[in-house]
Design a protein around this motif. Structure first.
Motif, mmCIF file in Angstrom:
data_model
loop_
_atom_site.group_PDB
_atom_site.id
_atom_site.type_symbol
_atom_site.label_atom_id
_atom_site.label_comp_id
_atom_site.label_asym_id
_atom_site.label_seq_id
_atom_site.Cartn_x
_atom_site.Cartn_y
_atom_site.Cartn_z
ATOM 1 N N ASN A 87 0.828 -1.208 0.000
ATOM 2 C CA ASN A 87 0.000 0.000 0.000
ATOM 3 C C ASN A 87 0.863 1.259 0.000
ATOM 4 O O ASN A 87 0.563 2.230 -0.702
ATOM 5 C CB ASN A 87 -0.921 -0.007 1.215
ATOM 6 N N GLU A 88 1.952 1.227 0.811
ATOM 7 C CA GLU A 88 2.852 2.392 0.845
ATOM 8 C C GLU A 88 3.512 2.617 -0.503
ATOM 9 O O GLU A 88 3.602 3.750 -1.000
ATOM 10 C CB GLU A 88 3.924 2.182 1.917
ATOM 11 N N VAL A 89 3.965 1.485 -1.140
ATOM 12 C CA VAL A 89 4.643 1.621 -2.436
ATOM 13 C C VAL A 89 3.675 2.154 -3.490
ATOM 14 O O VAL A 89 4.006 3.031 -4.286
ATOM 15 C CB VAL A 89 5.235 0.255 -2.846
ATOM 16 N N LEU A 90 2.465 1.588 -3.488
ATOM 17 C CA LEU A 90 1.485 2.025 -4.486
ATOM 18 C C LEU A 90 1.057 3.471 -4.278
ATOM 19 O O LEU A 90 0.828 4.211 -5.232
ATOM 20 C CB LEU A 90 0.264 1.106 -4.448
ATOM 21 N N SER A 91 0.903 3.866 -3.034
ATOM 22 C CA SER A 91 0.535 5.263 -2.774
ATOM 23 C C SER A 91 1.693 6.210 -3.099
ATOM 24 O O SER A 91 1.472 7.357 -3.483
ATOM 25 C CB SER A 91 0.126 5.403 -1.300
ATOM 26 N N ALA A 92 2.944 5.698 -2.950
ATOM 27 C CA ALA A 92 4.097 6.564 -3.207
ATOM 28 C C ALA A 92 4.377 6.709 -4.700
ATOM 29 O O ALA A 92 4.897 7.743 -5.136
ATOM 30 C CB ALA A 92 5.327 6.008 -2.502
ATOM 31 N N SER A 93 4.072 5.693 -5.522
ATOM 32 C CA SER A 93 4.431 5.725 -6.952
ATOM 33 C C SER A 93 3.177 5.840 -7.801
ATOM 34 O O SER A 93 2.201 5.145 -7.559
ATOM 35 C CB SER A 93 5.199 4.459 -7.321
ATOM 36 N N ASN A 94 3.234 6.690 -8.808
ATOM 37 C CA ASN A 94 2.147 6.828 -9.782
ATOM 38 C C ASN A 94 2.466 5.919 -10.965
ATOM 39 O O ASN A 94 3.348 6.217 -11.779
ATOM 40 C CB ASN A 94 2.031 8.281 -10.260
ATOM 41 N N LEU A 95 1.764 4.751 -11.028
ATOM 42 C CA LEU A 95 2.061 3.758 -12.055
ATOM 43 C C LEU A 95 0.954 3.750 -13.106
ATOM 44 O O LEU A 95 -0.176 4.163 -12.845
ATOM 45 C CB LEU A 95 2.181 2.375 -11.418
ATOM 46 N N ASP A 96 1.304 3.203 -14.298
ATOM 47 C CA ASP A 96 0.327 3.027 -15.353
ATOM 48 C C ASP A 96 -0.587 1.844 -15.022
ATOM 49 O O ASP A 96 -0.338 1.056 -14.105
ATOM 50 C CB ASP A 96 1.029 2.763 -16.701
ATOM 51 N N ALA A 97 -1.654 1.699 -15.831
ATOM 52 C CA ALA A 97 -2.610 0.597 -15.618
ATOM 53 C C ALA A 97 -1.962 -0.748 -15.909
ATOM 54 O O ALA A 97 -2.175 -1.732 -15.203
ATOM 55 C CB ALA A 97 -3.828 0.792 -16.519
ATOM 56 N N THR A 98 -1.124 -0.831 -16.964
ATOM 57 C CA THR A 98 -0.465 -2.111 -17.314
ATOM 58 C C THR A 98 0.489 -2.545 -16.225
ATOM 59 O O THR A 98 0.536 -3.722 -15.828
ATOM 60 C CB THR A 98 0.287 -1.935 -18.639
ATOM 61 N N ALA A 99 1.269 -1.567 -15.708
ATOM 62 C CA ALA A 99 2.223 -1.906 -14.637
ATOM 63 C C ALA A 99 1.479 -2.376 -13.397
ATOM 64 O O ALA A 99 1.896 -3.329 -12.721
ATOM 65 C CB ALA A 99 3.088 -0.682 -14.307
ATOM 66 N N LEU A 100 0.376 -1.688 -13.120
ATOM 67 C CA LEU A 100 -0.404 -2.074 -11.933
ATOM 68 C C LEU A 100 -1.012 -3.464 -12.095
ATOM 69 O O LEU A 100 -1.053 -4.254 -11.139
ATOM 70 C CB LEU A 100 -1.505 -1.044 -11.706
ATOM 71 N N THR A 101 -1.459 -3.799 -13.323
ATOM 72 C CA THR A 101 -2.015 -5.145 -13.542
ATOM 73 C C THR A 101 -0.946 -6.207 -13.352
ATOM 74 O O THR A 101 -1.201 -7.277 -12.769
ATOM 75 C CB THR A 101 -2.601 -5.240 -14.954
ATOM 76 N N VAL A 102 0.275 -5.928 -13.859
ATOM 77 C CA VAL A 102 1.382 -6.895 -13.686
ATOM 78 C C VAL A 102 1.683 -7.100 -12.208
ATOM 79 O O VAL A 102 1.862 -8.223 -11.724
ATOM 80 C CB VAL A 102 2.630 -6.411 -14.449
ATOM 81 N N VAL A 103 1.733 -5.948 -11.484
ATOM 82 C CA VAL A 103 2.023 -6.039 -10.044
ATOM 83 C C VAL A 103 0.934 -6.826 -9.333
ATOM 84 O O VAL A 103 1.215 -7.687 -8.477
ATOM 85 C CB VAL A 103 2.170 -4.618 -9.452
ATOM 86 N N THR A 104 -0.317 -6.517 -9.661
ATOM 87 C CA THR A 104 -1.435 -7.233 -9.005
ATOM 88 C C THR A 104 -1.405 -8.716 -9.340
ATOM 89 O O THR A 104 -1.675 -9.571 -8.487
ATOM 90 C CB THR A 104 -2.770 -6.633 -9.456
ATOM 91 N N ARG A 105 -1.044 -9.071 -10.597
ATOM 92 C CA ARG A 105 -0.975 -10.487 -10.967
ATOM 93 C C ARG A 105 0.100 -11.209 -10.167
ATOM 94 O O ARG A 105 -0.101 -12.325 -9.681
ATOM 95 C CB ARG A 105 -0.703 -10.595 -12.470
ATOM 96 N N LYS A 106 1.267 -10.543 -10.047
ATOM 97 C CA LYS A 106 2.344 -11.159 -9.261
ATOM 98 C C LYS A 106 1.920 -11.356 -7.813
ATOM 99 O O LYS A 106 2.185 -12.394 -7.195
ATOM 100 C CB LYS A 106 3.600 -10.278 -9.325
ATOM 101 N N LEU A 107 1.251 -10.298 -7.308
ATOM 102 C CA LEU A 107 0.792 -10.409 -5.923
ATOM 103 C C LEU A 107 -0.234 -11.529 -5.759
ATOM 104 O O LEU A 107 -0.223 -12.269 -4.760
ATOM 105 C CB LEU A 107 0.183 -9.072 -5.485
ATOM 106 N N GLU A 108 -1.109 -11.689 -6.746
ATOM 107 C CA GLU A 108 -2.081 -12.788 -6.692
ATOM 108 C C GLU A 108 -1.403 -14.144 -6.734
ATOM 109 O O GLU A 108 -1.804 -15.084 -6.026
ATOM 110 C CB GLU A 108 -3.060 -12.665 -7.862
#
Length: 483
Positions: free
Chosen positions: A391-412
């Protein structure tokens, strides 16, 4: 949410002003362009995933708010209904009090009327009682007169009944004699009838006996004929044998004639010796008679001795048999005693093994449960920390939708692996608890088989459950983890 994000960004800017950020053990200044792009791409994916989760949580929050408002409205409506019911209850209570007062006044009036009726009824009852008493006295006089006349009639009836009873007794005696004669006649007829049947049965049995005797005689005659034939055959064999023997004996007779002549000479000599022996016999006759008397007495004693000896032998034989039975019983007793001691030893060993095994299994199961619970708690703490960091990393960095989907997939993927690990641990816990329960059941079955009640253990073994859910009855290796 936006204000918090701005504050976190400003905090990051201040930190970056103080020094370069370190990512995966490498500062941002030392990173190459590709590494920075990869890091930015990863952060964008994580940010996209966090955005989706934030939208999901906002939707959930809106749902909860709508549910809360609906329930609040329903609560207000139910409170209003409750107030209306309370008002209705108060009105009904007031009405009830008024009705009670009315009923009390009615009861007072009824009691007064009841007392008036009682007084009137008492006066009427006294008058009617006097009239009834007068009538009763008149009726009593009439009844006494009737009683006297009835007594006279009763005496007359008794006299007439006595005559009737005498006549009935005479008739009864005549009927009894007739019945007795009939019964005797019937008994004689039955006796004659059964004697005839006995004669017929005797004749039949005599016939059957004669036929059986005739059959037996025929069988015996057949056996006699076979025996006679066998005897004739044996006689002819013996005749031939003895003919052979006579031929041999003729030769012997000729040789024996010569021996007879020699024997005659010897006989003359023996006659002379005989005369001498007769003289000696006459001389020895008296002591011989004495000896015979002694021998007869000794024979009597010997007969008694033989009887005593036979009884002693039979007693010895019985004693030997009883001694053998006693030895066999002692041997069986020793064998049974050894078996009993062996069974007792096996029971004590099984009991000690059972107690030790239960303690070991309980300790192992408790230890494994504690380890698994600690692992679950540690994994939950790690998961919470990871989620906070994310949550801290995501709130600190403004990422694109594709990058966020990749991150969420890895987290899943990471969460799926952790969930599978949790399920494996739950399955292992369920398997261990099932093995403990199966061991408990087998030892209880062994105790019942050896006749040891489970109450003698001194404690009651507990069956393990997983999450308060009972386990199945299958083998311990085929346990399904609870949902």
């Amino acid at each position: 949410m936006a204000k918090k994000g701005k504050k976190k960004k400003s905090g990051k800017k201040r930190k970056s002003a103080k020094g370069p950020a370190i990512i995966d053990g490498i500062s941002t200044e030392e990173m190459s362009k590709e590494q920075l792009e990869q890091h930015i791409h990863r952060l964008r994916e994580e940010m996209e995933r966090e955005r989706e989760e934030r939208n999901y949580f906002q939707l959930e929050r809106d749902k909860i708010n709508t549910f809360w408002e609906i329930t609040k409205r329903q609560l207000d409506e139910s409170k209003a209904i409750l107030r209306n019911k309370d008002r209705e209850m108060e009105d009904m209570e007031e009405r009830h009090q008024v009705e009670i007062k009315v009923y009390k006044q009615k009861v007072k009036h009824l009691l007064y009327e009841h007392q008036n009726n009682i007084t009137e009824l008492k006066a009427d009852s006294t008058l009617t009682l006097k009239l009834e008493q007068d009538e009763h006295r008149g009726k009593e006089g009439d009844l006494r007169k009737d009683k006297r006349s009835l007594k006279i009639q009763l005496k007359e009836l008794e006299l007439s009944h006595e005559d009737v009873i005498k006549n009935l007794k005479k008739q009864h005696d005549e009927a009894i004699t007739a019945l007795r004669q009939d019964s005797e006649r019937h008994a004689k007829e039955l006796q004659a009838k059964y004697e005839k049947k006995m004669k017929v049965l005797r004749e039949e049995l005599e016939l059957r006996r004669k036929t059986e005797i005739h059959e037996i005689e025929e069988r015996k005659n057949g056996q006699i004929n076979t025996l006679m034939k066998n005897h004739e055959k044996a006689f002819s064999d013996i005749k031939n044998y003895y003919n052979d023997i006579t031929l041999n004996n003729l030769a012997l007779i000729n040789s024996l004639k010569e021996q007879v002549e020699d024997m005659k000479k010897k006989e003359e000599r023996s006659e002379k010796q005989m005369s001498e022996i007769q003289a000696e016999n006459k001389r020895l006759k008296e002591p011989l008679e004495k000896a015979k008397a002694e021998v007869s007495e000794l024979k009597k004693q010997l007969a008694n001795y033989q009887k005593d000896k036979q009884s002693l032998q039979s007693a010895k034989a019985r004693l030997k048999v009883q001694e053998q039975d006693l030895k066999a019983l002692n041997w069986e007793h020793e064998v049974l005693d050894q078996r009993f001691k062996q069974v007792q030893q096996e029971r004590d060993d099984l009991y000690s093994k059972f107690v030790s095994a239960i303690h070991e299994v309980q300790q192992k199961a408790g230890f494994k449960n504690l380890l698994l619970e600690k692992k679950l708690l540690a994994l939950a703490d790690v998961l919470e920390k990871k989620e906070a960091q994310l949550n801290e990393v995501l709130s600190a960095s403004n990422l694109d939708a594709t990058a966020l989907t990749v991150v969420t997939r890895k987290l899943e993927d990471v969460l799926d692996s952790k969930n599978s690990a949790i399920k494996d641990l739950q399955y292992e816990l369920a398997r261990v608890c099932k093995a403990h329960n199966d061991l408990m059941r087998t030892y209880e079955a062994k105790l019942n088989m050896f006749g040891i009640p489970t109450e003698e253990l001194g404690f009651r073994p507990l069956e393990s459950t997983v999450g308060g859910q009972p386990l199945g009855q299958g083998p311990a290796g085929l346990v399904a983890a609870p949902n």
